[in-house]
Design an enzyme around this catalytic site. Structure first.
Site, PDB file in Angstrom:
ATOM      1  N   SER A 209      -4.014  -7.070  -2.067  1.00  0.00           N
ATOM      2  CA  SER A 209      -3.568  -5.823  -1.432  1.00  0.00           C
ATOM      3  C   SER A 209      -4.226  -4.653  -2.148  1.00  0.00           C
ATOM      4  CB  SER A 209      -2.040  -5.712  -1.431  1.00  0.00           C
ATOM      5  OG  SER A 209      -1.501  -5.974  -2.696  1.00  0.00           O
ATOM      6  N   GLY A 211      -3.683  -1.312  -1.435  1.00  0.00           N
ATOM      7  CA  GLY A 211      -2.983  -0.066  -1.128  1.00  0.00           C
ATOM      8  C   GLY A 211      -3.359   0.441   0.253  1.00  0.00           C
ATOM      9  N   ALA A 212      -3.696   1.733   0.333  1.00  0.00           N
ATOM     10  CA  ALA A 212      -4.005   2.357   1.624  1.00  0.00           C
ATOM     11  C   ALA A 212      -5.274   1.787   2.251  1.00  0.00           C
ATOM     12  CB  ALA A 212      -4.142   3.864   1.438  1.00  0.00           C
ATOM     13  N   GLY A 214      -5.868  -1.338   2.711  1.00  0.00           N
ATOM     14  CA  GLY A 214      -5.577  -2.578   3.423  1.00  0.00           C
ATOM     15  C   GLY A 214      -5.688  -3.809   2.558  1.00  0.00           C
ATOM     16  N   GLY A 240       3.975  -4.573  -0.326  1.00  0.00           N
ATOM     17  CA  GLY A 240       3.456  -5.878  -0.737  1.00  0.00           C
ATOM     18  C   GLY A 240       4.355  -7.012  -0.265  1.00  0.00           C
ATOM     19  N   ASP A 241       5.664  -6.783  -0.273  1.00  0.00           N
ATOM     20  CA  ASP A 241       6.598  -7.809   0.183  1.00  0.00           C
ATOM     21  C   ASP A 241       6.422  -8.069   1.679  1.00  0.00           C
ATOM     22  OD1 ASP A 241       7.563  -7.680  -2.434  1.00  0.00           O
ATOM     23  OD2 ASP A 241       9.084  -6.193  -1.907  1.00  0.00           O
TER      24      ASP A 241
END
Lengths: 300, 300
Positions: A209, A211-212, A214, A240-241
């Site tokens: 992951s 963040g912004a 993708g 993230g979950d």
């Protein structure tokens, strides 16, 4: 059935304040309590999507009772392993002024060998189709605790540091580190190279992951980048979950990777827009499903 | 006997973090729980000085039980009025990097008319020599709740806003606002003038805490400034409560004002050096007693 395991569950407390100013006194305008920990949040997202999911978590003391009560009220199918220690709290401070999200996490209580064995036995009895192991291992848990739970089961592993490294020996189908967690365990700056390191150590696939930006997925079937349609502002705590929830659902349905990643990015954005970790904005999710961009990457 | 009343008691939780960064995730290195609320802190300081003190506070729910357990472990003589609501928490975040102290206060649970009557009855039965009313009034308490407790008793009142204004009708012997609280209720910038306003409205004397600048006392016997020997760095959260403890002790011993103020400033500094609110550094207190400067001020 998808089973999520949260050995270091928490009661998440969220305070809304006018603005967070270090060295000042803040009055919480709004106080909310809910059961948390990564695996519980994953189960909450899957439950919102109507998936067949069961959460297994530890709970102890008055805070554990509060956690149990909230899980029941939320209608989540859950099994709590009683522990002698008191369940930890995490405190999230939301600033109504600038939207900042500041977290304070208590260390978890230790678990005994007996309590860990009980948790393991609960997982075995559920015989999950897909197992999600998420969050930190509590003190007292065996270092290879996740590896032993994962071994022989189609699993998603979302943890960090030594628990992540040791968990790879169980050969999880997917691991989902963020860029910082990946750098920490491999010492490599390039996420694609670092992901291949984890695959050599036992991961079936690695979804990073970013963040912004993708997701980056490195899998035996190919490497993909999945990016959201645009930037979002909100509470990124549960993003993230939500990705892990999409990975577990995709594994259970044997979906192709581009499909899984599309849902993961859309759900992640929906989690950013949800007020608390584990909440998803389903309207955004459905809109974004069509807008996420998934493209194959050249192997470097 | 000195009796302190804390109608909106709290479980104080203190987290030590490496540094407080808004919008970031913090791991609490150290988590400490103790019974709190202004009146409880005042009682703790008086207990440390060996004074005959009794704390009356509200407690409800699992957090109230934790508060009761901690009071017992600390050896404080206390009487808890059971309430149906759950005792609130306050969270203090201590930064180990820069020493900043950031507080998050939950609003208190409401009390019923019956619960308030029970609290009033407990105070009446103790027949205190000096009564300390400290902290905010919980929702549901009568607006003139403090006035009715104070009426006919030698009292110290430490609260703010409408509870302070309404409490003056009970004719407290001393009120102890800080400069901001005093400005808020009088609209006046000059503390001496503002203090005389409160005396016209019922206060016997007004002791204004001016942070690092010490105290200003406006009394029928004269006006004094009391200043510490030097600046201190530490956790100022309980400094005001230490001043109130000194005022209560001085009233019970019928000490002259300069003596009371000397102890108040010394105790306040000792509280800044104590790790948690209610803790005092007794070595500093004894050293500082001789070093505090108390001088009469001209009436303006």
């Amino acid at each position: 059935m998808i089973v999520t395991v949260t050995p270091n569950a928490a009661l998440d407390v969220t305070y809304t304040v006018d603005g967070l100013v270090p060295d000042a006194v803040h009055r919480a305008r709004d106080v909310r309590h809910r059961a948390g920990g990564k695996g519980v949040n994953v189960a909450r997202v899957l439950h919102a999507l109507g998936a067949d999911v069961h959460a297994i978590a530890t709970a102890g003391g008055p805070t554990g009772s509060a956690l149990a009560a909230e899980l029941g009220a939320a209608g989540l199918a859950a099994e709590l392993v009683p522990i002698g220690g008191e369940t930890r709290r995490t405190t999230t401070v939301l600033s109504a002024v600038d939207g900042s999200v500041t977290l304070f996490n208590e260390p978890g209580p230790a678990v005994t060998a007996m309590e860990w064995a009980l948790l393991t036995e609960r997982v075995r009895r559920r015989d999950p189709e897909v197992l999600v192991c998420a969050g930190s291992l509590p003190p007292g848990a065996p270092a290879d605790g996740y590896a032993r739970l994962i071994e022989g089961r189609k699993s998603v592993l979302d943890t960090s540091g030594p628990a992540l490294l040791a968990g790879l020996a169980g050969r999880p189908a997917v691991v989902k580190p963020n860029a910082a967690e990946l750098r920490e365990v491999t010492g490599l700056d390039d996420p694609a190279r670092a992901a291949r390191e984890l695959m050599r150590a036992g991961a079936g696939a690695v979804v990073v992951s970013l963040g912004a930006d993708g997701l980056l997925a490195v899998t035996p079937a190919g490497t993909w980048r999945a990016t959201p349609s645009g930037p979002l502002s909100g509470n990124a705590t549960g993003a993230g979950d939500a990705v892990v929830a999409a990975l577990a659902l995709g594994l259970s349905r044997l979906e192709p990777w581009p499909e899984i990643l599309r849902r993961a990015v859309a759900l992640s954005g929906a989690a950013v827009l949800g007020p608390l970790a584990g909440d998803v904005d389903l309207a955004h999710y459905h809109r974004e499903l069509a807008a996420v961009r998934v493209r194959p990457e050249q192997e470097s």
